[in-house]
Design a protein around this motif. Structure first.
Motif, PDB file in Angstrom:
ATOM      1  N   SER A   1       7.965   5.527   0.717  1.00  0.00           N
ATOM      2  CA  SER A   1       9.460   5.017   0.840  1.00  0.00           C
ATOM      3  C   SER A   1       9.833   5.243  -0.639  1.00  0.00           C
ATOM      4  CB  SER A   1       9.216   3.447   1.075  1.00  0.00           C
ATOM      5  OG  SER A   1       8.378   2.937   0.281  1.00  0.00           O
ATOM      6  N   ALA A   2      11.113   5.290  -0.624  1.00  0.00           N
ATOM      7  CA  ALA A   2      11.770   5.655  -1.980  1.00  0.00           C
ATOM      8  C   ALA A   2      12.872   4.572  -2.080  1.00  0.00           C
ATOM      9  CB  ALA A   2      12.483   7.078  -1.856  1.00  0.00           C
ATOM     10  N   THR A   3      13.439   4.442  -3.420  1.00  0.00           N
ATOM     11  CA  THR A   3      14.390   3.531  -3.463  1.00  0.00           C
ATOM     12  C   THR A   3      15.182   4.224  -4.783  1.00  0.00           C
ATOM     13  OG1 THR A   3      13.059   2.386  -5.308  1.00  0.00           O
ATOM     14  CG2 THR A   3      13.249   1.345  -3.153  1.00  0.00           C
ATOM     15  N   VAL A   4      16.544   4.017  -4.558  1.00  0.00           N
ATOM     16  CA  VAL A   4      17.411   4.365  -5.843  1.00  0.00           C
ATOM     17  C   VAL A   4      18.720   3.116  -5.890  1.00  0.00           C
ATOM     18  CG1 VAL A   4      18.871   6.193  -6.552  1.00  0.00           C
ATOM     19  CG2 VAL A   4      17.312   6.698  -4.550  1.00  0.00           C
ATOM     20  N   GLY A   5      18.442   2.536  -6.944  1.00  0.00           N
ATOM     21  CA  GLY A   5      19.322   1.627  -7.485  1.00  0.00           C
ATOM     22  C   GLY A   5      20.539   2.116  -8.411  1.00  0.00           C
ATOM     23  N   PHE A   6      21.701   1.945  -7.832  1.00  0.00           N
ATOM     24  CA  PHE A   6      22.699   2.285  -8.745  1.00  0.00           C
ATOM     25  C   PHE A   6      22.464   3.675  -9.597  1.00  0.00           C
ATOM     26  CE2 PHE A   6      21.916  -2.095  -8.591  1.00  0.00           C
ATOM     27  CZ  PHE A   6      23.135  -2.502  -7.992  1.00  0.00           C
ATOM     28  N   GLY A   7      22.222   4.678  -8.959  1.00  0.00           N
ATOM     29  CA  GLY A   7      21.685   5.896  -9.378  1.00  0.00           C
ATOM     30  C   GLY A   7      22.620   7.065  -8.766  1.00  0.00           C
ATOM     31  N   VAL A   8      22.641   7.141  -7.421  1.00  0.00           N
ATOM     32  CA  VAL A   8      23.330   8.559  -6.844  1.00  0.00           C
ATOM     33  C   VAL A   8      24.799   8.483  -7.062  1.00  0.00           C
ATOM     34  CG1 VAL A   8      21.676   8.547  -4.908  1.00  0.00           C
ATOM     35  CG2 VAL A   8      23.453   6.883  -4.578  1.00  0.00           C
TER      36      VAL A   8
ATOM     37  N   GLY B   1       0.703  -1.205   0.115  1.00  0.00           N
ATOM     38  CA  GLY B   1      -0.006   0.053   0.044  1.00  0.00           C
ATOM     39  C   GLY B   1       0.803   1.124  -0.026  1.00  0.00           C
ATOM     40  N   ASP B   2       2.128   1.144   0.264  1.00  0.00           N
ATOM     41  CA  ASP B   2       2.990   2.287   0.038  1.00  0.00           C
ATOM     42  C   ASP B   2       3.094   3.077  -1.167  1.00  0.00           C
ATOM     43  OD1 ASP B   2       4.161   2.028   2.424  1.00  0.00           O
ATOM     44  OD2 ASP B   2       5.943   1.689   2.044  1.00  0.00           O
ATOM     45  N   ARG B   3       3.037   4.301  -1.068  1.00  0.00           N
ATOM     46  CA  ARG B   3       3.394   4.945  -2.373  1.00  0.00           C
ATOM     47  C   ARG B   3       4.924   5.122  -2.288  1.00  0.00           C
ATOM     48  NH1 ARG B   3       1.281  10.383   0.182  1.00  0.00           N
ATOM     49  NH2 ARG B   3       2.099   9.453   1.719  1.00  0.00           N
ATOM     50  N   VAL B   4       5.519   4.754  -3.352  1.00  0.00           N
ATOM     51  CA  VAL B   4       6.928   4.483  -3.757  1.00  0.00           C
ATOM     52  C   VAL B   4       7.374   5.061  -4.527  1.00  0.00           C
ATOM     53  CG1 VAL B   4       8.739   2.930  -3.918  1.00  0.00           C
ATOM     54  CG2 VAL B   4       6.830   2.013  -2.601  1.00  0.00           C
ATOM     55  N   LEU B   5       8.728   6.042  -4.449  1.00  0.00           N
ATOM     56  CA  LEU B   5       9.113   6.753  -5.619  1.00  0.00           C
ATOM     57  C   LEU B   5      10.427   5.921  -5.909  1.00  0.00           C
ATOM     58  CD1 LEU B   5      10.130   9.060  -7.355  1.00  0.00           C
ATOM     59  CD2 LEU B   5      11.149  10.163  -5.499  1.00  0.00           C
ATOM     60  N   ASP B   6      10.534   5.410  -7.259  1.00  0.00           N
ATOM     61  CA  ASP B   6      12.007   4.835  -7.632  1.00  0.00           C
ATOM     62  C   ASP B   6      12.446   5.882  -8.443  1.00  0.00           C
ATOM     63  OD1 ASP B   6      13.995   2.925  -8.050  1.00  0.00           O
ATOM     64  OD2 ASP B   6      12.938   2.170  -9.720  1.00  0.00           O
TER      65      ASP B   6
ATOM     66  N   ALA C   1       9.291  -3.219  -6.190  1.00  0.00           N
ATOM     67  CA  ALA C   1       8.316  -2.580  -5.093  1.00  0.00           C
ATOM     68  C   ALA C   1       6.790  -2.990  -5.489  1.00  0.00           C
ATOM     69  CB  ALA C   1       8.761  -1.138  -5.317  1.00  0.00           C
ATOM     70  N   SER C   2       6.562  -2.889  -6.664  1.00  0.00           N
ATOM     71  CA  SER C   2       5.216  -3.144  -7.171  1.00  0.00           C
ATOM     72  C   SER C   2       4.758  -4.455  -6.603  1.00  0.00           C
ATOM     73  CB  SER C   2       5.141  -3.193  -8.699  1.00  0.00           C
ATOM     74  OG  SER C   2       4.020  -3.668  -9.166  1.00  0.00           O
ATOM     75  N   ARG C   3       5.782  -5.630  -6.709  1.00  0.00           N
ATOM     76  CA  ARG C   3       5.371  -6.969  -6.347  1.00  0.00           C
ATOM     77  C   ARG C   3       5.055  -7.103  -4.771  1.00  0.00           C
ATOM     78  NH1 ARG C   3       9.920  -9.684  -9.844  1.00  0.00           N
ATOM     79  NH2 ARG C   3       8.652  -9.848 -11.798  1.00  0.00           N
ATOM     80  N   LEU C   4       5.454  -6.117  -4.045  1.00  0.00           N
ATOM     81  CA  LEU C   4       5.099  -5.872  -2.735  1.00  0.00           C
ATOM     82  C   LEU C   4       3.997  -5.273  -2.291  1.00  0.00           C
ATOM     83  CD1 LEU C   4       8.872  -5.129  -1.462  1.00  0.00           C
ATOM     84  CD2 LEU C   4       7.738  -7.388  -1.210  1.00  0.00           C
ATOM     85  N   GLY C   5       3.214  -4.855  -3.658  1.00  0.00           N
ATOM     86  CA  GLY C   5       2.028  -4.314  -3.295  1.00  0.00           C
ATOM     87  C   GLY C   5       1.907  -2.789  -3.159  1.00  0.00           C
ATOM     88  N   ALA C   6       2.867  -2.072  -3.676  1.00  0.00           N
ATOM     89  CA  ALA C   6       2.906  -0.696  -3.527  1.00  0.00           C
ATOM     90  C   ALA C   6       2.540   0.063  -4.816  1.00  0.00           C
ATOM     91  CB  ALA C   6       4.574  -0.356  -3.341  1.00  0.00           C
ATOM     92  N   THR C   7       2.172   1.402  -4.692  1.00  0.00           N
ATOM     93  CA  THR C   7       1.762   1.999  -5.920  1.00  0.00           C
ATOM     94  C   THR C   7       3.116   2.870  -6.157  1.00  0.00           C
ATOM     95  OG1 THR C   7      -0.111   2.333  -4.870  1.00  0.00           O
ATOM     96  CG2 THR C   7       0.181   3.888  -6.801  1.00  0.00           C
ATOM     97  N   VAL C   8       3.507   2.509  -7.459  1.00  0.00           N
ATOM     98  CA  VAL C   8       4.972   3.132  -7.719  1.00  0.00           C
ATOM     99  C   VAL C   8       5.096   4.220  -8.851  1.00  0.00           C
ATOM    100  CG1 VAL C   8       7.154   2.383  -8.619  1.00  0.00           C
ATOM    101  CG2 VAL C   8       5.616   0.570  -7.554  1.00  0.00           C
ATOM    102  N   THR C   9       5.971   5.230  -8.577  1.00  0.00           N
ATOM    103  CA  THR C   9       6.238   6.438  -9.530  1.00  0.00           C
ATOM    104  C   THR C   9       7.958   6.116  -9.659  1.00  0.00           C
ATOM    105  OG1 THR C   9       4.620   7.790  -8.336  1.00  0.00           O
ATOM    106  CG2 THR C   9       6.398   8.774  -9.667  1.00  0.00           C
ATOM    107  N   GLY C  10       8.071   5.961 -11.025  1.00  0.00           N
ATOM    108  CA  GLY C  10       9.370   5.769 -11.344  1.00  0.00           C
ATOM    109  C   GLY C  10       9.819   7.012 -12.063  1.00  0.00           C
ATOM    110  N   LEU C  11      11.154   7.593 -11.577  1.00  0.00           N
ATOM    111  CA  LEU C  11      11.686   8.927 -12.170  1.00  0.00           C
ATOM    112  C   LEU C  11      12.903   8.777 -12.747  1.00  0.00           C
ATOM    113  CD1 LEU C  11      11.329  12.562 -10.996  1.00  0.00           C
ATOM    114  CD2 LEU C  11      13.648  11.403 -10.977  1.00  0.00           C
TER     115      LEU C  11
END
Ligand code: SAM
Length: 227
Positions: free
Chosen positions: A114-121, A51-56, A68-78
């Motif tokens: 929640s927010a995730t950053v993979g190999f981006g920063v 149910g989280d609103r997640v920023l990737d 994140a989506s597989r865990l039931g989140a609503t995802v925004t990717g940027l």
């Protein structure tokens, strides 16, 4: 143009990722023997709740968003690379995909749980600003996961240097946009080590910061929370 080894202007970074978008997923699987998917899944499980609103952020082709989506989140990717976003949209049409800059996130304060950053920063010109922006868009109690390549110490260090400094750039040779795989080792070398990144996260307002490493210290997962 490169200001220093491993530092590229934002336009050059965007152009580089646009060019490697078609081979990006395959190269990830080859370079990590498929482990990258597992690392993103573990990272997503550490911070995403159903149910989280997640920023990737720096979503690339969207593999973190999928986890994140597989865990039931609503995802925004940027991401600021249109070619990467095209691939992400095909992979996960149900997510919201936004072309934008991590250093000036086009979202209101507190928009995400929640927010995730993979190999981006590692690629951004101003790491403290990136951390400040990520913290700003998280709601109180929000959680951040940063997955990034790092430099191992100890017995794996020589193996790692051969792999990243010699073999990975060779794998990239001949590929369209393959110069990205020469930039990769230099960008890792200039990036703060795990302790320094944890300290920066604390300095920029994240609490309960912890990290763990994968694959003998080649990849680090940092998590933190907004209180
Ligand atoms: C190495 S890829 C990582 C993609 C994906 N997160 C993953 O886990 O595979 C880095 C991505 O960050 C994006 N990027 C780099 N700097 C950015 C910035 N300042 N704003 C938005 N995206 C950025 C690039 O376009 C690229 O798609």
């Amino acid at each position: 143009m490169s200001a220093a080894p491993g530092v590229l202007a934002p336009d050059a970074v965007r152009g580089m990722f646009d060019r490697i978008a078609p081979v990006y997923d395959v190269m990830n699987r080859v370079m990590t023997a498929g482990l990258d998917l597992r690392w993103r899944r573990i990272a997503a499980e550490a911070v995403v709740r159903p149910g989280d609103r997640v920023l990737d952020a720096c979503c690339g082709t969207g593999d973190f968003a999928v986890a994140a989506s597989r865990l039931g989140a609503t995802v925004t990717g940027l991401d600021f690379s249109p070619r990467m976003l095209e691939r992400a949209l095909k992979k996960l049409p149900s997510a919201t995909w936004v072309e934008g800059d991590l250093l000036a996130l086009p979202f209101e304060d507190g928009s995400f749980d929640s927010a995730t950053v993979g190999f981006g920063v590692r690629n951004v010109a101003d790491l403290p600003l990136a951390l400040r922006e990520l913290r700003r868009v998280l709601a109180p109690g929000g959680r951040l996961a940063i997955l990034e390549i790092t430099q191992p110490r100890g017995v794996l260090a020589p193996f790692y240097r051969v792999w990243f400094d010699r073999i990975v750039p060779l794998l990239g040779k001949g590929l369209k946009g393959g110069e990205a795989y020469s930039y990769l080792p230099a960008s890792v070398r200039r990036f703060p080590g795990p302790d320094e990144l944890a300290a920066l996260m604390r300095e920029w307002g994240l609490d309960d910061v912890q990290y763990r490493t994968f694959a003998g210290g080649i990849v680090a997962l940092h998590i933190g929370r907004v209180t």
